[in-house]
Scaffold this motif. Structure first.
Motif, short mmCIF file in Angstrom:
data_model
loop_
_atom_site.label_atom_id
_atom_site.label_comp_id
_atom_site.label_asym_id
_atom_site.label_seq_id
_atom_site.Cartn_x
_atom_site.Cartn_y
_atom_site.Cartn_z
N LEU A 413 0.86 -1.19 0.00
CA LEU A 413 0.00 0.00 0.00
C LEU A 413 0.89 1.23 0.00
CD1 LEU A 413 -2.65 1.62 0.37
CD2 LEU A 413 -2.31 1.37 2.84
N HIS A 414 0.66 2.11 -0.98
CA HIS A 414 1.33 3.40 -0.99
C HIS A 414 0.36 4.41 -0.37
CE1 HIS A 414 3.76 6.77 -2.35
NE2 HIS A 414 2.64 7.33 -2.81
N PHE A 415 0.78 5.08 0.72
CA PHE A 415 -0.09 5.97 1.50
C PHE A 415 0.49 7.37 1.49
CE2 PHE A 415 -1.22 7.84 5.70
CZ PHE A 415 -2.61 7.87 5.55
N GLU A 416 -0.36 8.37 1.13
CA GLU A 416 0.08 9.77 1.09
C GLU A 416 -0.84 10.63 1.96
OE1 GLU A 416 0.25 11.37 -2.85
OE2 GLU A 416 1.57 9.78 -3.62
N VAL A 417 -0.27 11.76 2.42
CA VAL A 417 -1.04 12.78 3.15
C VAL A 417 -0.78 14.12 2.46
CG1 VAL A 417 -1.33 14.03 5.31
CG2 VAL A 417 -0.94 11.55 5.34
N HIS A 418 -1.84 14.89 2.22
CA HIS A 418 -1.74 16.21 1.59
C HIS A 418 -2.42 17.24 2.48
CE1 HIS A 418 -0.59 14.84 -2.59
NE2 HIS A 418 -0.97 13.70 -2.01
N ASN A 419 -1.86 18.43 2.54
CA ASN A 419 -2.52 19.54 3.22
C ASN A 419 -3.67 20.02 2.35
OD1 ASN A 419 -1.12 19.90 5.68
ND2 ASN A 419 0.60 20.83 4.57
N GLY A 420 -4.87 20.02 2.90
CA GLY A 420 -6.04 20.47 2.13
C GLY A 420 -6.33 19.51 1.00
N LYS A 421 -6.45 20.06 -0.20
CA LYS A 421 -6.75 19.27 -1.39
C LYS A 421 -5.54 18.42 -1.79
CE LYS A 421 -5.23 23.11 -4.30
NZ LYS A 421 -3.99 22.49 -4.73
N TRP A 422 -5.83 17.38 -2.60
CA TRP A 422 -4.75 16.62 -3.23
C TRP A 422 -4.13 17.48 -4.31
CZ3 TRP A 422 -3.39 15.40 -8.12
CH2 TRP A 422 -2.42 14.42 -8.31
N SER A 423 -2.82 17.48 -4.43
CA SER A 423 -2.15 18.21 -5.50
C SER A 423 -0.95 17.40 -5.97
CB SER A 423 -1.68 19.60 -5.01
OG SER A 423 -0.76 19.46 -3.95
N TYR A 424 -0.62 17.56 -7.24
CA TYR A 424 0.48 16.81 -7.84
C TYR A 424 1.79 17.17 -7.14
CZ TYR A 424 3.64 14.93 -11.37
OH TYR A 424 4.62 14.23 -12.01
N HIS A 425 2.52 16.15 -6.66
CA HIS A 425 3.78 16.33 -5.93
C HIS A 425 3.57 17.11 -4.63
CE1 HIS A 425 7.12 15.46 -9.10
NE2 HIS A 425 6.34 14.41 -8.85
N GLY A 426 2.32 17.07 -4.12
CA GLY A 426 2.03 17.82 -2.90
C GLY A 426 2.04 16.98 -1.64
N GLY A 427 2.44 15.70 -1.76
CA GLY A 427 2.45 14.82 -0.60
C GLY A 427 3.44 15.26 0.47
N ILE A 428 3.02 15.19 1.74
CA ILE A 428 3.90 15.51 2.86
C ILE A 428 4.16 14.24 3.66
CG2 ILE A 428 3.09 17.90 2.98
CD1 ILE A 428 1.27 17.11 5.28
N ASN A 429 5.11 14.29 4.57
CA ASN A 429 5.48 13.10 5.34
C ASN A 429 4.31 12.64 6.22
OD1 ASN A 429 6.75 11.04 6.67
ND2 ASN A 429 8.34 12.32 7.59
N PRO A 430 3.79 11.42 6.00
CA PRO A 430 2.63 10.97 6.78
C PRO A 430 2.98 10.59 8.23
CG PRO A 430 2.81 9.78 4.68
CD PRO A 430 4.10 10.49 4.90
N MET A 431 4.26 10.31 8.51
CA MET A 431 4.62 9.75 9.82
C MET A 431 4.18 10.59 11.00
SD MET A 431 5.72 6.85 9.00
CE MET A 431 6.32 6.31 10.60
N PRO A 432 4.33 11.95 10.97
CA PRO A 432 3.93 12.74 12.15
C PRO A 432 2.43 12.68 12.45
CG PRO A 432 5.38 14.01 10.73
CD PRO A 432 4.98 12.79 9.96
N PHE A 433 1.64 12.21 11.48
CA PHE A 433 0.17 12.24 11.67
C PHE A 433 -0.40 10.86 12.02
CE2 PHE A 433 1.46 15.32 8.40
CZ PHE A 433 1.10 16.50 9.05
N LEU A 434 0.44 9.84 12.03
CA LEU A 434 -0.04 8.47 12.31
C LEU A 434 0.06 8.13 13.78
CD1 LEU A 434 1.53 6.66 9.24
CD2 LEU A 434 -0.92 7.04 9.64
N GLN A 435 -0.93 7.39 14.25
CA GLN A 435 -0.93 6.97 15.66
C GLN A 435 0.15 5.90 15.89
OE1 GLN A 435 -4.87 5.66 16.68
NE2 GLN A 435 -5.79 7.65 16.26
#
Length: 435
Positions: A413-435
């Motif tokens: 599974l490839h998992f991405e997090v984006h601020n607000g809307k999804w945007s091309y190359h807009g993925g940020i590091n998901p680790m700080p947001f995961l439990q």
């Protein structure tokens, strides 16, 4: 996850108008809600314009693809013509080579014939030398006899021999002997003359034949030289045709490469069109929800993000983190969770599905917008999807199953997090947001 470079321009406008407050009307007054509705209308119009532009690009690309295919057909026809000419040239070369072999064989026969004639001439020369010696010997005998006749008064001696006979029988014998001597002298002279003429004639004949053969040999050698020149010309022509064919094949390769690029671009345009269509549906639903809440103003607590915002979307092992990757892969804009195909994929938080589709790069993919956090999450390379566009989901709800679709190597599974809307190359590091 390896991103396909060919889609570098794909989806640059996807969700370009933003979904910051979808399904989360934060207005504190009726005027705020109305203002939000107007903003959604403007966004919808903007989407329509983008969709129109994409349609124009798609139609233009399809026209270019059609023209490119027509060019390919023309080039293929040229190559077929060149191949036919090349085959004709090769056949001509084979015919010329056979002709040269035939001429060489004739030359060899002529050479053998010349050798035979030279041997015959040598034999004749030996015979001539022998005849000359015999002739010379006869000439000496004849000269001696002529001197004897002359010194004894010519033919009178022969008469004395005859008249000195003792009897008639002796007379007959003496007469025959004289006649025999005279006939022998005559025969020697005639034979001498005859053999000289024969030798001269034979020698002349042999010399003439030798000259004729030498002339034929010269003719054949000239013909052979001409054939060799023609062969060189044909070889040069074949090289030229092969170069032309290579040039045409290179051109066809370029056309095919352009065709692939156009087809790829068409796919990316189609993907963007679908994304805009999906987003338009979500905006329409947001407008509907906003209108229904004009009389029920609510306030929503918008989380600004932080640890424990999202649950882990799948059970498995962490296989790849966020950040740069060695060439040619580029940046990894999410994290990878390795798991067997069919493993359940869960919504990381409650929200609304803004995309559920198949992408050449993501494979089966689901986007979820989380209005309470103003963030979007992406779940890619699924083997199957179990949610649809616009569907509301709660934390932990099943979105689909882990797979290996799209631009993927191995089940994960490839998992991405984006601020607000999804945007091309807009993925940020998901680790700080995961439990």
């Amino acid at each position: 996850m390896k991103k396909m470079m060919a889609y570098s321009f794909a989806a640059l406008v996807i969700f370009g108008i933003g979904l910051t407050d979808l399904h989360n009307v934060s207005a504190e007054s009726t005027s705020d809600v109305k203002q939000e509705i107007n903003e959604l209308k403007n966004k919808q119009e903007n989407l329509n314009n983008k969709k129109s532009n994409l349609q124009n690009k798609k139609e233009s690309t399809e026209q270019k693809i059609k023209a490119n295919k027509e060019n390919q057909a023309s080039v293929n026809s040229d190559i077929d013509h060149i191949n036919k000419e090349l085959n004709k040239t090769r056949q001509s070369i084979q015919a010329k080579e056979n002709k040269i072999a035939e001429t060489t064989q004739k030359l060899e026969k002529l050479k053998n014939r010349i050798d035979e004639l030279n041997d015959k001439i040598d034999n004749l020369k030996e015979d001539i030398e022998k005849l000359k010696k015999r002739i010379k010997k006869r000439e000496k005998i004849l000269k001696d006899r002529l001197r004897a006749i002359q010194s004894n008064g010519g033919n009178m001696k022969y008469i004395e021999v005859i008249m000195g006979s003792n009897s008639f029988g002796d007379f007959i014998r003496r007469s025959s002997a004289v006649n025999t001597i005279m006939e022998q002298d005559q025969n020697i002279m005639e034979t001498q003359v005859k053999e000289k003429k024969q030798l001269k004639a034979k020698q002349t004949e042999v010399e003439n034949k030798k000259k004729e053969i030498e002339s034929k040999k010269t003719t054949v050698e000239n013909k052979k030289a001409s054939l060799e020149d023609q062969q060189q010309e044909l070889e040069s022509l074949r090289t030229q045709l092969e170069e032309q064919m290579n040039e045409k094949e290179d051109k066809l390769g370029e056309l095919k490469a352009e065709q692939d690029r156009l087809e790829e671009y068409k796919m990316s345009v189609t993907e963007k069109q679908q994304a805009l269509k999906d987003q338009a549906a979500v905006i329409a639903q947001a407008k509907k929800d906003a209108k229904s809440k004009l009389n029920q103003l609510t306030s929503n607590n918008h989380g600004s993000g932080g640890n424990g915002m999202f649950i882990w979307p799948a059970n498995g092992s962490f296989s790849s983190g966020y950040g740069p990757r060695p060439a040619p892969y580029g940046d990894h804009l999410g994290i990878d969770i390795a798991a067997s195909t069919g493993t359940n994929i869960k919504a990381a938080a409650s929200g609304v599905v803004t995309r559920s589709a198949y992408s050449p790069s993501y494979g089966n993919v689901v986007y979820v917008y989380h209005p309470q956090h103003n963030k979007s999450t992406v779940y890619a390379h699924m083997s199957a999807r179990s949610v649809s566009l616009g569907q509301s989901v709660s934390t932990g709800d099943s979105l689909g199953a882990v797979g290996n679709t799209g631009d993927s190597y191995g089940s994960h599974l490839h998992f991405e997090v984006h601020n607000g809307k999804w945007s091309y190359h807009g993925g940020i590091n998901p680790m700080p947001f995961l439990q």
